[in-house]
Design an enzyme around this catalytic site. Structure first.
Site, PDB file in Angstrom:
ATOM      1  N   TYR A  87      -1.471   0.576  -2.110  1.00 14.03           N
ATOM      2  CA  TYR A  87      -0.647   1.679  -1.741  1.00 14.03           C
ATOM      3  C   TYR A  87      -1.600   2.624  -0.630  1.00 14.03           C
ATOM      4  O   TYR A  87      -1.270   3.000   0.192  1.00 14.03           O
ATOM      5  CB  TYR A  87      -0.406   2.569  -2.753  1.00 14.03           C
ATOM      6  CG  TYR A  87       0.473   3.842  -2.446  1.00 14.03           C
ATOM      7  CD1 TYR A  87       1.860   3.687  -1.944  1.00 14.03           C
ATOM      8  CD2 TYR A  87      -0.116   5.096  -2.442  1.00 14.03           C
ATOM      9  CE1 TYR A  87       2.630   4.863  -1.543  1.00 14.03           C
ATOM     10  CE2 TYR A  87       0.487   6.277  -2.017  1.00 14.03           C
ATOM     11  CZ  TYR A  87       2.069   6.116  -1.705  1.00 14.03           C
ATOM     12  OH  TYR A  87       2.664   7.147  -1.325  1.00 14.03           O
ATOM     13  N   LYS A 134      -1.438   3.529   3.223  1.00 12.84           N
ATOM     14  CA  LYS A 134      -1.130   4.969   3.784  1.00 12.84           C
ATOM     15  C   LYS A 134      -2.038   5.074   5.004  1.00 12.84           C
ATOM     16  O   LYS A 134      -1.987   6.010   5.812  1.00 12.84           O
ATOM     17  CB  LYS A 134      -0.764   6.004   2.770  1.00 12.84           C
ATOM     18  CG  LYS A 134       0.483   5.676   1.961  1.00 12.84           C
ATOM     19  CD  LYS A 134       1.530   5.705   2.668  1.00 12.84           C
ATOM     20  CE  LYS A 134       2.757   5.779   2.040  1.00 12.84           C
ATOM     21  NZ  LYS A 134       4.009   6.058   2.656  1.00 12.84           N
TER      22      LYS A 134
END
Length: 249
Positions: A167, A171
């Protein structure tokens, strides 16, 4: 039924919009008098979300959109082109946080790949497909929904920073995409920015966030409706008191 939209109507597309922050962003833009396409992978959930908004008098529309499926992305772009002829706002909201969470050294390549398919490659697919429509707008805006966890600077300065390999790195990659697109499109006055909505209670975090989805939607909406000459190639984040400030890269 005539599905065409007036050429004077401001038009937005929000991906992953059947719930959470995406739904709240769509609702907020509709409240400003816009026509909004709610993109969702699941047809039932997407049409249910749209029906709830239409019942309130909004011009909400469903478009089936799986950001990991190029055919679905292309079909969505064709639908918007046919019904509206252009696009003013794109909010790349669709994202995933894989669970259960593992230490980086125990995170599989497949988990990283699956996360990138949605959080990174999906943004590229949707943005590229919608750019011809955005270029027809006199004030196009692109908002990429990022996270504080994508900040490399914050991660490097805080040993307690959550170590979510898939994750966080996805990002961070999304932030880099934001700057890259912004630099290309700057001369066309298309503003591209990344927005971290803050600590919002969503399905991804087990509804443990401090902000409601409606509160988390405020900053994305603000950046989606920037006036001419507004910032581009930036990342901003919201605090629990709803103030906002630059998000360190």
């Amino acid at each position: 039924m005539d599905t065409h939209i007036s050429p004077t109507q401001r038009l937005a597309l929000v991906t992953g919009a059947n719930k959470g922050i995406g739904f709240a962003v769509a609702e907020g833009l509709l409240g400003m008098g816009m026509t909004v396409y709610l993109g969702a992978r699941d047809t039932y959930r997407g049409t249910s979300a749209v029906s709830a908004l239409v019942a309130r008098g909004y011009d909400a529309r469903f478009v089936q959109l799986d950001v990991t499926d190029q055919a679905s992305v292309d079909a969505a772009a064709e639908t918007v082109a046919r019904e509206a002829g252009g696009l003013d706002i794109l909010v790349n909201n669709a994202g995933v946080l894989a669970t259960p969470i593992h230490k980086p050294s125990r995170t599989s390549v497949d988990e990283v790949r699956a996360t990138y398919e949605i959080n990174v490659f999906g943004v590229v697919a949707v943005t590229n497909a919608m750019l011809p429509l955005l270029r027809r707008s006199s004030a196009a805006r692109v908002v990429n929904i990022t996270s504080n966890l994508g900040s490399v600077s914050l991660a490097a300065s805080n040993r307690a920073f959550p170590q979510l390999l898939a994750y966080n790195s996805s990002k961070a990659a999304l932030n880099a995409l934001t700057v890259t697109y912004a630099n290309e499109l700057r001369s066309e006055r298309i503003l591209v920015n990344a927005v971290s909505p803050g600590s919002v209670a969503t399905d991804q975090n087990g509804h443990a966030g401090a902000l409601t989805a409606a509160e988390g939607a405020l900053l994305p909406i603000r950046m989606a409706t920037l006036p001419p000459g507004g910032p581009t190639g930036t990342a901003v984040t919201a605090d629990e008191d709803l103030s906002h400030h630059p998000l360190p890269w």
